[in-house]
Design a protein around this motif. Structure first.
Motif, PDB file in Angstrom:
ATOM      1  N   VAL A   1       0.799  -1.085  -0.116  1.00  0.00           N
ATOM      2  CA  VAL A   1       0.171   0.122  -0.117  1.00  0.00           C
ATOM      3  C   VAL A   1       0.848   1.143  -0.037  1.00  0.00           C
ATOM      4  CG1 VAL A   1      -1.707   1.310   1.325  1.00  0.00           C
ATOM      5  CG2 VAL A   1      -2.007  -1.318   1.175  1.00  0.00           C
ATOM      6  N   SER A   2       1.656   1.289   0.916  1.00  0.00           N
ATOM      7  CA  SER A   2       2.640   2.717   1.116  1.00  0.00           C
ATOM      8  C   SER A   2       4.009   2.593   0.517  1.00  0.00           C
ATOM      9  CB  SER A   2       3.051   2.597   2.734  1.00  0.00           C
ATOM     10  OG  SER A   2       3.649   1.614   3.174  1.00  0.00           O
ATOM     11  N   GLY A   3       4.392   1.235  -0.122  1.00  0.00           N
ATOM     12  CA  GLY A   3       5.624   1.364  -0.523  1.00  0.00           C
ATOM     13  C   GLY A   3       6.786   1.669   0.142  1.00  0.00           C
ATOM     14  N   GLU A   4       6.582   1.588   1.755  1.00  0.00           N
ATOM     15  CA  GLU A   4       7.837   1.794   2.636  1.00  0.00           C
ATOM     16  C   GLU A   4       8.147   0.443   2.871  1.00  0.00           C
ATOM     17  OE1 GLU A   4       6.335   3.895   5.903  1.00  0.00           O
ATOM     18  OE2 GLU A   4       6.242   5.814   4.755  1.00  0.00           O
ATOM     19  N   TYR A   5       9.447   0.345   3.234  1.00  0.00           N
ATOM     20  CA  TYR A   5      10.149  -0.916   3.665  1.00  0.00           C
ATOM     21  C   TYR A   5       9.723  -1.324   4.964  1.00  0.00           C
ATOM     22  CZ  TYR A   5      12.737  -0.850  -0.844  1.00  0.00           C
ATOM     23  OH  TYR A   5      12.834  -0.901  -1.992  1.00  0.00           O
ATOM     24  N   PHE A   6       9.215  -2.645   4.940  1.00  0.00           N
ATOM     25  CA  PHE A   6       9.013  -3.324   6.322  1.00  0.00           C
ATOM     26  C   PHE A   6       9.781  -4.858   6.491  1.00  0.00           C
ATOM     27  CE2 PHE A   6       5.722  -0.142   6.244  1.00  0.00           C
ATOM     28  CZ  PHE A   6       5.659   0.491   7.527  1.00  0.00           C
ATOM     29  N   LYS A   7       9.659  -5.172   7.773  1.00  0.00           N
ATOM     30  CA  LYS A   7      10.004  -6.517   7.966  1.00  0.00           C
ATOM     31  C   LYS A   7       8.686  -7.154   8.554  1.00  0.00           C
ATOM     32  CE  LYS A   7      13.352  -9.739   9.665  1.00  0.00           C
ATOM     33  NZ  LYS A   7      13.827 -10.215   8.308  1.00  0.00           N
ATOM     34  N   TYR A   8       8.174  -8.229   7.936  1.00  0.00           N
ATOM     35  CA  TYR A   8       6.782  -8.868   8.698  1.00  0.00           C
ATOM     36  C   TYR A   8       6.999 -10.208   8.975  1.00  0.00           C
ATOM     37  CZ  TYR A   8       4.449  -4.966   6.005  1.00  0.00           C
ATOM     38  OH  TYR A   8       4.189  -3.875   5.483  1.00  0.00           O
ATOM     39  N   ALA A   9       6.060 -10.289  10.113  1.00  0.00           N
ATOM     40  CA  ALA A   9       5.966 -11.764  10.560  1.00  0.00           C
ATOM     41  C   ALA A   9       4.536 -12.166  10.652  1.00  0.00           C
ATOM     42  CB  ALA A   9       6.577 -11.745  12.117  1.00  0.00           C
ATOM     43  N   TYR A  10       4.145 -13.302  10.598  1.00  0.00           N
ATOM     44  CA  TYR A  10       2.728 -14.123  10.312  1.00  0.00           C
ATOM     45  C   TYR A  10       2.504 -14.896  11.451  1.00  0.00           C
ATOM     46  CZ  TYR A  10       3.557 -11.542   5.790  1.00  0.00           C
ATOM     47  OH  TYR A  10       3.632 -10.934   4.896  1.00  0.00           O
ATOM     48  N   TYR A  11       1.461 -14.931  12.030  1.00  0.00           N
ATOM     49  CA  TYR A  11       0.974 -15.950  13.191  1.00  0.00           C
ATOM     50  C   TYR A  11      -0.593 -16.302  13.085  1.00  0.00           C
ATOM     51  CZ  TYR A  11       5.252 -14.093  15.055  1.00  0.00           C
ATOM     52  OH  TYR A  11       6.639 -13.835  15.283  1.00  0.00           O
ATOM     53  N   LYS A  12      -0.837 -17.750  12.867  1.00  0.00           N
ATOM     54  CA  LYS A  12      -1.815 -18.471  12.747  1.00  0.00           C
ATOM     55  C   LYS A  12      -2.701 -18.488  13.870  1.00  0.00           C
ATOM     56  CE  LYS A  12      -2.996 -20.269   9.271  1.00  0.00           C
ATOM     57  NZ  LYS A  12      -3.036 -21.294   8.427  1.00  0.00           N
ATOM     58  N   LEU A  13      -3.989 -17.793  14.001  1.00  0.00           N
ATOM     59  CA  LEU A  13      -4.719 -17.770  15.237  1.00  0.00           C
ATOM     60  C   LEU A  13      -5.366 -19.111  15.354  1.00  0.00           C
ATOM     61  CD1 LEU A  13      -5.941 -14.288  15.228  1.00  0.00           C
ATOM     62  CD2 LEU A  13      -4.052 -15.251  16.673  1.00  0.00           C
ATOM     63  N   PRO A  14      -5.725 -19.561  16.659  1.00  0.00           N
ATOM     64  CA  PRO A  14      -6.521 -20.942  16.812  1.00  0.00           C
ATOM     65  C   PRO A  14      -7.912 -21.053  16.089  1.00  0.00           C
ATOM     66  CG  PRO A  14      -5.668 -20.176  18.765  1.00  0.00           C
ATOM     67  CD  PRO A  14      -5.288 -19.290  17.818  1.00  0.00           C
ATOM     68  N   SER A  15      -8.406 -19.534  15.836  1.00  0.00           N
ATOM     69  CA  SER A  15      -9.678 -19.588  15.345  1.00  0.00           C
ATOM     70  C   SER A  15      -9.718 -19.790  13.461  1.00  0.00           C
ATOM     71  CB  SER A  15     -10.438 -18.153  15.485  1.00  0.00           C
ATOM     72  OG  SER A  15      -9.332 -17.207  14.915  1.00  0.00           O
ATOM     73  N   GLY A  16      -8.400 -19.867  13.240  1.00  0.00           N
ATOM     74  CA  GLY A  16      -8.125 -19.888  11.701  1.00  0.00           C
ATOM     75  C   GLY A  16      -7.879 -18.518  11.144  1.00  0.00           C
ATOM     76  N   ASP A  17      -8.067 -17.617  11.685  1.00  0.00           N
ATOM     77  CA  ASP A  17      -7.575 -16.264  11.152  1.00  0.00           C
ATOM     78  C   ASP A  17      -5.945 -16.116  11.423  1.00  0.00           C
ATOM     79  OD1 ASP A  17     -10.400 -15.608  10.936  1.00  0.00           O
ATOM     80  OD2 ASP A  17     -10.378 -14.518  12.738  1.00  0.00           O
TER      81      ASP A  17
END
Length: 758
Positions: free
Chosen positions: A159-175
């Protein structure tokens, strides 16, 4: 300063400073020459080292940049991991407010909650809500991967074009949750270390000719000479450095008209060689630096020589001033004590050891200092010095050795008459002259000593000082010549002082010392019964034998030892009284001589009371003998202290009555109980007519004022009979007994008791 006094000043040899300056100049010149030669010889190596250092620094920078990126990534990963675990705790209760609160609390930039279709349902950034990940997007890839958690490399935000470092975590609800931390600063940091940019920066160094980055295959990857990029390098040393993994530096003279300094540094990643850095520079830069070094060395040498010359000149001048300060009195301009010593030492060295020293002491200057201050006192002394200098001719040398003391050195005298001309000139000057606008007469004591066979400056000054200390005031001016008896007296006085100190220390440590007490009986004139004793201090030394009480007591008073000496005699007196009481069942009165210095002490009465109590004796067993001179300094205070002692029960007797300033009319004013007639009056009984004797008048007047009378120094029966007839109360003297030890005193009392008709 006159010419006569200038010869007292130590000379400073200017050649010493000139020679020292030339030696230092020669040393620095030679040192500068060899230094420049060495710098010329080292310049080649210097540039080789510079080239190698540049390559090492670049290699180091690349390695550290890679390490820094790893560390930063690791820190970002750790932060994302901790943040993810915390966010997982909010499963099922996410709202926009909670997402914003978590982002603020965890200090992260993005928190987005996705549903199972990849659409953002909650986010701390309101504009992100509703955004959906498309196929191929990293978010979509994670959603379809089946993994519970994942961390991306640094990438630009969609969206912004700025640089980020991302992490992802699966919730028990499936989200699942996406957490992002800005990595813009990391990108900027890494970009600043672009290889091309670094090489261009290094190329700005005027001493560097070429820098090339060479790969493992020998192809130039990048270079400050852009036309070489992509070409195969043909230098064997580069291939050797890459293959062997070692640094190589050498001078290359193969180029026409050029001498190059080449350095090859292997580049490594995780310990493996990945290429090499080639650095080359030209000799002309070395020549430029050599010329600069030569000019700098010459300027430095000139500055050093000028500095050394200036310092040497300053030291020379300062030393002259210091010598003047060290050898001359600044107030009067006269040579000082150091000058006198130097002068006498020169007389001894030059075999001219003849002449006379006169030491003048102006003790009255201390009073002027207290009355008018230091400035006035110093002005008076300047006037004194000026008049003394005018009185003596050029053959005399005058020194100021102390604040209130002058020394006059005179040459040899031709006759006995002329010997007195020096002291008599001083006597005449100070008897006739006054000083300052106050018309002050200045008393002076003069000690005179001749330079004898012993060529010792300190010895002759000591003799003049001894003679001066023996000069007693006689009007205004008095002088004394040194003789050996004076020195012997001083040495004897010193020995006696040490013996007194030793005796007091022995007594305090429970040992019998060289000072002891004897007790002379006092008997009733009419009956012959013992009425008391007088404690008399005696001294006996292994070195000196028996020492007269008059001598050692006078020294004790002068050296301020009279207080511990009085305590010593009081202690022995208390033991005597206590022993007599235990033997006969009653106390015996003992008289103790008390000096004026002791009585006037503020703690005297407290000391005496404490000592009496410690031995368990009565105050009435004691009698304190004082002399008339006690009242001369402070009659009122002395009389008040005597009253306190009388009220405590201690009898007070006035010793040597009739020899001082007291008169019969003043007896009523004195707080005394007993009058002791001096031995001088008792001796007159045998040599004067009865009508000329005043003893009966003294006894009668004393009785009328309520005082008892003791006559001392009674040695004959005729003296005893006369005193009995004159109604004297108590008699003391050799006619009855000499001073006795404690044992002999007890035997004397027993004998008297046996003879008594009672």
């Amino acid at each position: 300063m006159n010419n006569k006094n200038k010869k007292l000043l130590k000379k400073i040899n200017i050649w010493i400073y000139l020679i020292l300056f030339l030696l230092i100049a020669l040393f620095f010149s030679v040192r500068s020459y060899y230094s420049v030669q060495q710098k010329i010889a080292d310049s080649y190596e210097h540039f080789i080292d510079d080239a190698a250092d540049a390559a090492r620094n670049y290699s180091y920078t690349l390695n550290k940049t890679a390490e820094a990126e790893k560390i930063i990534n690791g820190l970002l990963d750790a932060k994302l991991t901790e943040a993810g675990r915390t966010v997982m705790l909010a499963n099922g209760v996410f709202t926009q407010a909670i997402a914003k609160k978590f982002a603020k609390t965890l200090n992260v930039d993005q928190i987005c909650v996705y549903d199972d279709s990849g659409t953002i349902t909650y986010s701390n950034v309101d504009s992100y809500v509703g955004w959906k990940a498309e196929e191929g997007h990293p978010v979509y890839e994670f959603m379809k991967s089946g993994r519970d958690e994942s961390i991306d490399e640094i990438r630009a935000d969609t969206v912004s074009g700025e640089y980020f470092k991302y992490a992802y975590y699966k919730l028990p609800s499936g989200d699942f949750v996406q957490i992002g931390i800005s990595a813009g600063d990391v990108i900027k940091f890494s970009g600043s270390f672009d290889t091309g940019r670094l090489l261009d920066d290094l190329n700005e160094d005027p001493y560097i000719d070429e820098i090339s980055l060479v790969g493992m295959d020998g192809v130039i990857v990048n270079s400050t000479k852009h036309e070489l990029k992509g070409t195969l390098i043909s230098i064997p040393e580069v291939n050797a450095s890459i293959n062997e993994g070692r640094e190589i530096s050498y001078i290359d003279r193969s180029s026409q008209g050029k001498v190059l300094y080449n350095s090859i540094i292997p580049l490594r990643d995780d310990g493996k060689v990945t290429g090499a850095l080639f650095v080359s520079s030209e000799q002309r830069e070395a020549g430029f630096i050599i010329a600069e070094e030569l000019r700098s060395s010459m300027w430095l040498l000139a500055a050093v020589l000028l500095g050394i010359g200036g310092v040497a000149l300053m030291i020379y001048r300062n030393n002259k001033n210091y010598l003047r300060l060290a050898y001359y009195d600044q107030s009067t301009g006269l040579p000082n004590q150091e000058s006198l010593k130097y002068f006498l030492e020169n007389l001894s060295k030059e075999k001219k050891w003849t002449g006379t020293i006169m030491m003048l002491n102006f003790s009255h200057l201390t009073n002027l200092l207290l009355l008018y201050g230091s400035d006035h006192s110093e002005n008076v002394f300047q006037e004194i010095a000026m008049k003394v200098c005018k009185t003596f001719d050029n053959e005399s040398m005058i020194f100021r050795i102390k604040r209130d003391r002058l020394v006059i050195f005179c040459g040899s005298f031709d006759s006995d008459e002329s010997v007195c001309s020096g002291p008599e000139s001083v006597r005449k000057l100070f008897k006739n002259e006054t000083f300052s606008d106050q018309n002050i007469y200045m008393p002076v004591e003069i000690g005179i000593a001749e330079l004898g066979e012993e060529q010792d400056p300190s010895r002759v000054l000591k003799r003049a000082l001894i003679a001066m200390s023996r000069a007693k005031e006689d009007g205004l001016v008095t002088y004394q010549y040194f003789n050996s008896e004076m020195e012997a007296a001083i040495e004897r006085e010193d020995l006696i002082e040490k013996e007194i100190i030793r005796a007091i220390d022995d007594e305090n440590n429970g040992r019998e010392g060289g000072i002891f007490a004897l007790f002379q009986p006092q008997v009733e004139a009419g009956t012959g019964k013992v009425s008391g004793f007088e404690a008399l201090a005696r001294m006996k030394s292994e070195k000196l034998g028996s020492v007269s009480p008059v001598e050692f007591i006078e020294i004790a008073e002068k050296k301020r030892l009279i207080t511990p000496l009085t305590k010593l005699i009081m202690k022995k007196t208390s033991i005597f009284i206590k022993t007599m009481k235990e033997r006969y069942g009653r106390g015996v009165r003992v008289a103790v001589n008390i000096s004026g210095a002791d009585l006037m002490r503020s703690d005297f009465i407290e000391d005496m009371t404490s000592l009496i109590d410690s031995y368990g004796i009565e105050q009435s067993d004691l009698e304190f003998e004082i002399t008339e001179s006690l009242f001369m300094d402070d009659f009122v205070m002395a009389n008040e202290k005597l009253e306190i002692l009388r009220n405590a029960g201690i009898l007070i007797s006035l010793d040597d009555f009739g020899t001082g300033f007291s008169s019969l009319s003043r007896l009523r004013d004195l707080n005394v109980d007993i009058v002791k007639i001096d031995k001088m009056f008792v001796d007159n009984i045998l040599v004067k007519k009865e009508g000329e004797l005043i003893i009966p008048d003294i006894i009668s007047m004393a009785h009328k004022t309520g005082l008892k009378v003791i006559a001392e120094g009674v040695e004959t029966e005729a003296q005893r009979d006369y005193l009995v007839e004159a109604e004297c109360d108590t008699i003391q003297g050799y006619f009855f007994s000499r001073p006795l030890s404690l044992e002999d005193a007890m035997a004397f009392c027993s004998l008297k008791a046996a003879k008594s008709p009672d």
